[in-house]
Design a protein around this motif. Structure first.
Motif, PDB file in Angstrom:
ATOM      1  N   PRO A 112       0.692  -1.476   0.149  1.00 55.56           N
ATOM      2  CA  PRO A 112       0.080   0.085   0.444  1.00 55.56           C
ATOM      3  C   PRO A 112       0.707   1.239   0.071  1.00 55.56           C
ATOM      4  N   GLY A 113       0.629   2.045  -0.709  1.00 53.19           N
ATOM      5  CA  GLY A 113       0.791   3.559  -1.071  1.00 53.19           C
ATOM      6  C   GLY A 113       2.048   3.502  -1.944  1.00 53.19           C
ATOM      7  N   ASP A 114       2.690   2.544  -2.525  1.00 50.09           N
ATOM      8  CA  ASP A 114       3.300   2.024  -4.017  1.00 50.09           C
ATOM      9  C   ASP A 114       2.638   3.473  -4.877  1.00 50.09           C
ATOM     10  N   GLN A 115       3.517   3.915  -5.613  1.00 54.44           N
ATOM     11  CA  GLN A 115       3.548   4.414  -6.667  1.00 54.44           C
ATOM     12  C   GLN A 115       3.749   3.504  -7.987  1.00 54.44           C
ATOM     13  N   GLU A 117       3.618   1.583 -12.227  1.00 55.06           N
ATOM     14  CA  GLU A 117       3.292   2.156 -13.641  1.00 55.06           C
ATOM     15  C   GLU A 117       2.396   1.475 -14.527  1.00 55.06           C
ATOM     16  N   ARG A 118       1.368   1.146 -15.406  1.00 55.86           N
ATOM     17  CA  ARG A 118       0.824   0.641 -15.963  1.00 55.86           C
ATOM     18  C   ARG A 118       1.885  -0.679 -16.707  1.00 55.86           C
ATOM     19  N   GLY A 119       1.822  -2.271 -16.275  1.00 60.11           N
ATOM     20  CA  GLY A 119       2.876  -2.982 -16.579  1.00 60.11           C
ATOM     21  C   GLY A 119       3.567  -3.552 -15.901  1.00 60.11           C
ATOM     22  N   GLN A 120       4.240  -2.605 -14.936  1.00 56.18           N
ATOM     23  CA  GLN A 120       4.948  -3.739 -13.721  1.00 56.18           C
ATOM     24  C   GLN A 120       4.092  -4.371 -13.235  1.00 56.18           C
ATOM     25  N   GLN A 121       5.556  -6.195 -12.202  1.00 58.62           N
ATOM     26  CA  GLN A 121       4.596  -6.498 -11.826  1.00 58.62           C
ATOM     27  C   GLN A 121       4.300  -6.164 -10.989  1.00 58.62           C
ATOM     28  N   VAL A 122       3.220  -7.097 -10.818  1.00 54.00           N
ATOM     29  CA  VAL A 122       2.134  -6.665  -8.753  1.00 54.00           C
ATOM     30  C   VAL A 122       2.345  -7.512  -8.288  1.00 54.00           C
ATOM     31  N   ALA A 123       2.489  -9.352  -8.538  1.00 53.94           N
ATOM     32  CA  ALA A 123       2.721 -10.340  -7.753  1.00 53.94           C
ATOM     33  C   ALA A 123       2.827 -10.946  -9.541  1.00 53.94           C
ATOM     34  N   VAL A 124       2.921 -12.531  -8.661  1.00 53.44           N
ATOM     35  CA  VAL A 124       3.709 -13.568  -9.538  1.00 53.44           C
ATOM     36  C   VAL A 124       2.809 -14.766  -8.991  1.00 53.44           C
ATOM     37  N   LEU A 125       1.716 -14.701 -10.141  1.00 57.39           N
ATOM     38  CA  LEU A 125       0.764 -16.571  -9.671  1.00 57.39           C
ATOM     39  C   LEU A 125       0.940 -17.518  -9.863  1.00 57.39           C
ATOM     40  N   ASP A 126       0.928 -18.572  -9.175  1.00 55.91           N
ATOM     41  CA  ASP A 126       1.648 -20.161 -10.081  1.00 55.91           C
ATOM     42  C   ASP A 126      -0.184 -20.725 -10.649  1.00 55.91           C
ATOM     43  N   ALA A 136       0.153  -4.858 -13.441  1.00 57.25           N
ATOM     44  CA  ALA A 136      -0.959  -2.939 -13.285  1.00 57.25           C
ATOM     45  C   ALA A 136      -1.345  -2.821 -14.483  1.00 57.25           C
ATOM     46  N   PRO A 137      -2.512  -3.327 -14.101  1.00 56.35           N
ATOM     47  CA  PRO A 137      -3.237  -2.985 -16.083  1.00 56.35           C
ATOM     48  C   PRO A 137      -3.175  -1.055 -15.723  1.00 56.35           C
ATOM     49  N   ARG A 138      -2.477  -0.382 -15.071  1.00 52.89           N
ATOM     50  CA  ARG A 138      -2.878   1.320 -15.611  1.00 52.89           C
ATOM     51  C   ARG A 138      -2.069   1.961 -13.988  1.00 52.89           C
ATOM     52  N   ALA A 139      -1.127   2.963 -14.779  1.00 53.42           N
ATOM     53  CA  ALA A 139      -0.506   3.720 -12.924  1.00 53.42           C
ATOM     54  C   ALA A 139      -1.626   4.126 -12.468  1.00 53.42           C
ATOM     55  N   GLY A 140      -1.369   4.709 -10.780  1.00 56.36           N
ATOM     56  CA  GLY A 140      -1.518   5.004  -9.870  1.00 56.36           C
ATOM     57  C   GLY A 140      -0.804   4.398  -8.632  1.00 56.36           C
ATOM     58  N   THR A 141      -1.579   4.319  -8.063  1.00 52.85           N
ATOM     59  CA  THR A 141      -0.822   4.423  -6.422  1.00 52.85           C
ATOM     60  C   THR A 141      -1.920   3.331  -5.300  1.00 52.85           C
ATOM     61  N   VAL A 142      -0.909   1.877  -5.165  1.00 54.62           N
ATOM     62  CA  VAL A 142      -1.636   1.021  -4.635  1.00 54.62           C
ATOM     63  C   VAL A 142      -2.653   1.542  -2.799  1.00 54.62           C
ATOM     64  N   ALA A 143      -4.060   0.819  -2.865  1.00 55.11           N
ATOM     65  CA  ALA A 143      -4.374   1.602  -2.339  1.00 55.11           C
ATOM     66  C   ALA A 143      -3.916   0.352  -0.638  1.00 55.11           C
ATOM     67  N   GLU A 144      -4.577  -0.929  -1.667  1.00 53.11           N
ATOM     68  CA  GLU A 144      -4.676  -2.167  -0.418  1.00 53.11           C
ATOM     69  C   GLU A 144      -4.447  -2.815  -0.931  1.00 53.11           C
ATOM     70  N   VAL A 145      -3.488  -3.960  -0.747  1.00 50.14           N
ATOM     71  CA  VAL A 145      -3.883  -5.154  -1.013  1.00 50.14           C
ATOM     72  C   VAL A 145      -4.039  -6.342  -0.315  1.00 50.14           C
ATOM     73  N   PHE A 160      -5.462  -6.023  -5.127  1.00 46.73           N
ATOM     74  CA  PHE A 160      -4.990  -5.106  -4.952  1.00 46.73           C
ATOM     75  C   PHE A 160      -6.152  -4.404  -5.459  1.00 46.73           C
ATOM     76  N   LYS A 161      -5.946  -3.008  -4.754  1.00 48.50           N
ATOM     77  CA  LYS A 161      -6.525  -2.110  -5.267  1.00 48.50           C
ATOM     78  C   LYS A 161      -6.333  -0.225  -5.395  1.00 48.50           C
ATOM     79  N   TYR A 162      -7.025   0.134  -6.017  1.00 53.60           N
ATOM     80  CA  TYR A 162      -5.686   1.864  -6.328  1.00 53.60           C
ATOM     81  C   TYR A 162      -6.578   1.967  -5.542  1.00 53.60           C
ATOM     82  N   MET A 163      -5.740   3.282  -5.129  1.00 55.31           N
ATOM     83  CA  MET A 163      -6.467   4.349  -4.564  1.00 55.31           C
ATOM     84  C   MET A 163      -7.303   5.142  -5.469  1.00 55.31           C
ATOM     85  N   GLU A 164      -8.251   5.619  -4.740  1.00 55.24           N
ATOM     86  CA  GLU A 164      -9.004   6.664  -5.177  1.00 55.24           C
ATOM     87  C   GLU A 164      -8.240   8.097  -5.571  1.00 55.24           C
TER      88      GLU A 164
END
Lengths: 165, 375
Positions: A112-115, A117-126, A136-145, A160-164
């Protein structure tokens, strides 16, 4: 089997859930065991949680011991004191990234709080023993993981959820 | 007293070195390099390389009558025991869930077998006998055990090159497949998203599936009964959850032991005088053609499905219609994500790939039926 530890109005409950079939679960709450049939699993998006919220049928609970046992679980005192669910229901809502397929989260790369970019690795899913990078589908700030390392997710579970904005 | 005869006896090994055996030792070293350094299907290629090396040492007692490699060969290659036992293990490891979630993918698996028959015709034209041509065509399915099973019945003298071709190409799937996929699809097609329906498959359906497939395929294509029967036996044990120890043994201990025996036995057939022939080269070339045509047919068929469905099928999924489970599906996912990181085709590709696994077994049975062989 999954074990959930819940704090409801300062009372602690340990709930063990074992999936028997897609819609049948063996559930143990404390010392009591129940056979639970899931009759509906709805994604209500970001609908606000309130007592008495009506959305389709409630899950049918069949107590293995006696039906009366179900009432042992005290109802949450009031909406104000009841803890809000940490995780939105499957599907998430606007501004929420959901798992594209079932699997296990190997790595969470944002907090949470991370800025981001679009395409940046958010997580790795096996999934199916393949490591998939979730971007990441778009640029923004992470509100909650909503996920942690090693957690298994189903298709549509919120990651995760983006900050409004 | 050391006379000429004694010296001759002592130097018997050196005197019996032939140029063919030296070349084959070189081949075994290359296979070892590929297995150990390049990590190309090492579980099978390393035993094959070892078998090849041991068989090509001068006067090798291992391939004499009652030699160990000869015994291993007679134990399970000629009678098809090894590939069938391997199939029990594959069945115990295969998850047919994605296919059950999306059953129309079985069509892609079927289309992915087209190259087998085209290569069969090509091999006939070059001058191979029908039985040999059929065995070569099966390489295209990129399904090692089926290749061994079919060629073991139809053309046992070509088992060595066919097995090496099948397993080498299987390990080269991540290298051979992407160019074919890119050649046959447009960028726009590669970017098609496919909605994933998370339909829950009940335990009952999962258990019924291997039983129904065995009865159905076994009735329609009796020659495929041994292969499909063993594949589905493994899957039934896995899905039933009732015999975890047997499932684990099939997928691990038995499969590993059999793989070692199989690899050594196959390697021991690669003796210089039989292996170093123009036909070996022809088999390797035809094998890769079969592979490319199989993958191409799968992609083109997926394009047709895309057209029929009004743009809802990503043609890349068709490339997973070959066997090579689950590698082909992973390659599909990787290529799709290169174009668009938000595109997740994996579950669809896995479904098509599982279908390809079943279809290649059925194709093997059909080929055997066409040749009127097997049992």
């Amino acid at each position: 089997m999954r074990r959930y530890k819940l704090d409801i109005s300062d009372r602690e409950f340990v709930v063990d859930v074992q999936e028997i079939a897609a819609d049948r679960f063996a559930v143990v709450v404390g010392d009591e065991s129940y056979e639970v049939t899931l009759s509906s699993d709805e994604n209500l998006g970001e609908a606000t949680i309130t007592p008495g919220f009506q959305a389709g049928a409630a899950p049918r609970v069949i107590a293995v011991n006696t039906a009366a046992r179900v009432t042992q679980v005290p109802a949450p005192a009031a909406a104000a004191t009841a803890p809000a669910p940490r995780k939105p229901a499957a599907g998430g809502g606007k501004g929420t990234l959901t798992a594209p397929m079932p699997g296990v989260i190997l790595e969470v790369s944002v907090k949470p709080g991370d800025q981001i970019e679009r395409g940046q690795q958010v997580a790795v899913l096996d999934a199916m023993k393949m490591h998939n990078v979730i971007g990441a589908p778009r640029a923004g700030t992470v509100a909650e993981v909503y996920v942690t390392d090693g957690e298994s997710v189903d298709h549509g579970d919120a990651i995760f959820k983006y900050m409004e904005d | 007293m050391i006379d000429h005869e004694t010296i001759g006896l002592l130097l018997k090994g050196i005197n019996n070195v032939t140029w063919q055996s030296i070349v084959m030792l070189g081949v075994s070293f290359v296979l070892m390099y590929l297995a150990i350094v390049k990590d190309y299907e090492p579980l099978l290629l390393l035993p094959i390389a070892a078998g090849c090396m041991l068989a090509n040492l001068p006067l090798s007692p291992l391939i004499a009558d009652d030699g160990m490699l000869k015994l291993l060969y007679n134990l399970g290659v000629t009678n098809e025991l090894y590939p069938l036992l391997v199939f029990v293990g594959i069945g115990a490891l295969t998850d047919f869930g994605p296919l059950l979630e999306n059953p129309r993918l079985i069509l892609i698996g079927a289309a992915g077998q087209f190259g087998i028959f085209l290569t069969l015709i090509l091999a006939l034209l070059i001058g191979f006998t029908p039985n040999e041509a059929a065995s070569i065509g099966i390489i295209g399915a990129i399904d090692g055990p089926t290749s061994i099973y079919v060629s073991g019945l139809l053309a046992p003298h070509m088992l060595g090159p066919i097995t090496v071709a099948a397993y080498s190409y299987m390990s080269l799937v991540p290298i051979i497949l992407p160019p074919i996929m890119k050649l046959l699809t447009t960028q726009k097609e590669r970017q098609i998203h496919m909605a994933y329906s998370s339909r829950k498959i009940s335990a009952r359906t999962r258990i019924m599936f291997p039983i129904v497939v065995t009865v159905l395929v076994g009735t329609l294509v009796p020659f495929a009964t041994p292969l499909i029967g063993m594949l589905m036996l493994g899957n039934l044990m896995k899905e039933s959850g009732a015999v975890e120890r047997l499932t684990k043994a099939s997928a691990a201990e038995i499969a590993n032991t059999v793989t070692l025996f199989l690899g050594l036995a196959i390697g021991s057939t690669m003796v210089g005088t039989d292996f170093l022939k123009p036909s070996t080269l022809a088999i390797l070339v035809l094998g890769i053609i079969a592979f490319a045509v199989d993958a191409g047919a799968g992609i083109l068929f997926a394009k047709v499905l895309n057209w029929i469905s009004g743009g809802k099928v990503n043609p890349l999924v068709g490339a997973a219609g070959i066997s090579a489970f689950p590698m082909a599906a992973r390659v599909v996912q990787r290529v799709a994500q290169e174009e668009d990181f938000e595109n997740f085709l994996l579950m669809h590709a896995m479904g098509a790939n599982a279908a390809g696994q079943v279809a290649s077994v059925v194709a093997g049975g059909v080929v055997l039926a066409l040749m009127g062989a097997g049992g």
